[in-house]
Design an enzyme around this catalytic site. Sequence first.
Site: not given
Length: 296
Positions: A140, A148
Amino acid sequence: MAHHSAIRSMQRIVEQQADPSSEEDARAGVQAMLDRGNVLVVTGAGVSTDSGIPDYRGPNGSLQRHRPMTYQEFKYRPEARHRYWARGFVGWRHMFQAEPNGIHRRLVDWEDTGRISGIITQNVDGLHHRAGSKTVIPVHGDLSIVRCLDCGQSEDRQHFDIRLQELNVGYIESVEIDPSAVNPDGDVELPQYWVDRFTMANCENCGSLALKPDVVYFGESVPVERKQQMAQLEEASTGLLVLGSSLAVMSGYKILLNFVKRGLPVALVTNGHVRGEEKATWRWRVPLSHAMRQLD
């Protein structure tokens, strides 16, 4: 549709599907797996609770008081992103101060002696790496990296935090929180007026405010390259040991299904219930620290 599916996933309640094994049988089974070597370990939030990081689904887990943001909310709602970063600005430093505990260190020893082939962790706290484990796949992601969403530029979280501090002088000192209220994804509940006072930093490359911690949110897919790494590690392993995870989300549950399909032993060590537990070879339902003290 993906958003609603994500909500269902995080709200999934894992109930008992099978009785636990006797402690004697479970301990002997897990020890035999480790003695054969090359066991894949899957870890969940229960591994990090002794480091002061709460779990998700336990009786005192963060899901009892907090619903994590979905990927769809984060990507398409700027006000939701702003709220996350205000809360994350406060909560992350408590996560960053957490130290590896005895469970993390024992896993390092098991890797060094060939008992385990590596670790697939559902945690985003980076504690396995900090403890010294070498083969770790954070399925995860990792909170220590910021990306970004517009240009893909990545940035170290500590560097990003310094930039946030420069824009929010005195903010941290003015906010008082209970460290135990910090959620496993690094944020903490804040009143709206503190969210409104927070100033967000932009991407140093393109100027965008659409910055995201490099973690897989509910409703977001695990990167293909990471899935391939997981598959290779699974293939090289002789058994599966699940520590401190309910396997409630598919990324973890699928690993169990893969080992069952291959006819390899599966052991679950957790204080709660595990999705698919009826398929496991051994179910050791005790606190992790108690189990780890009984294993070589």
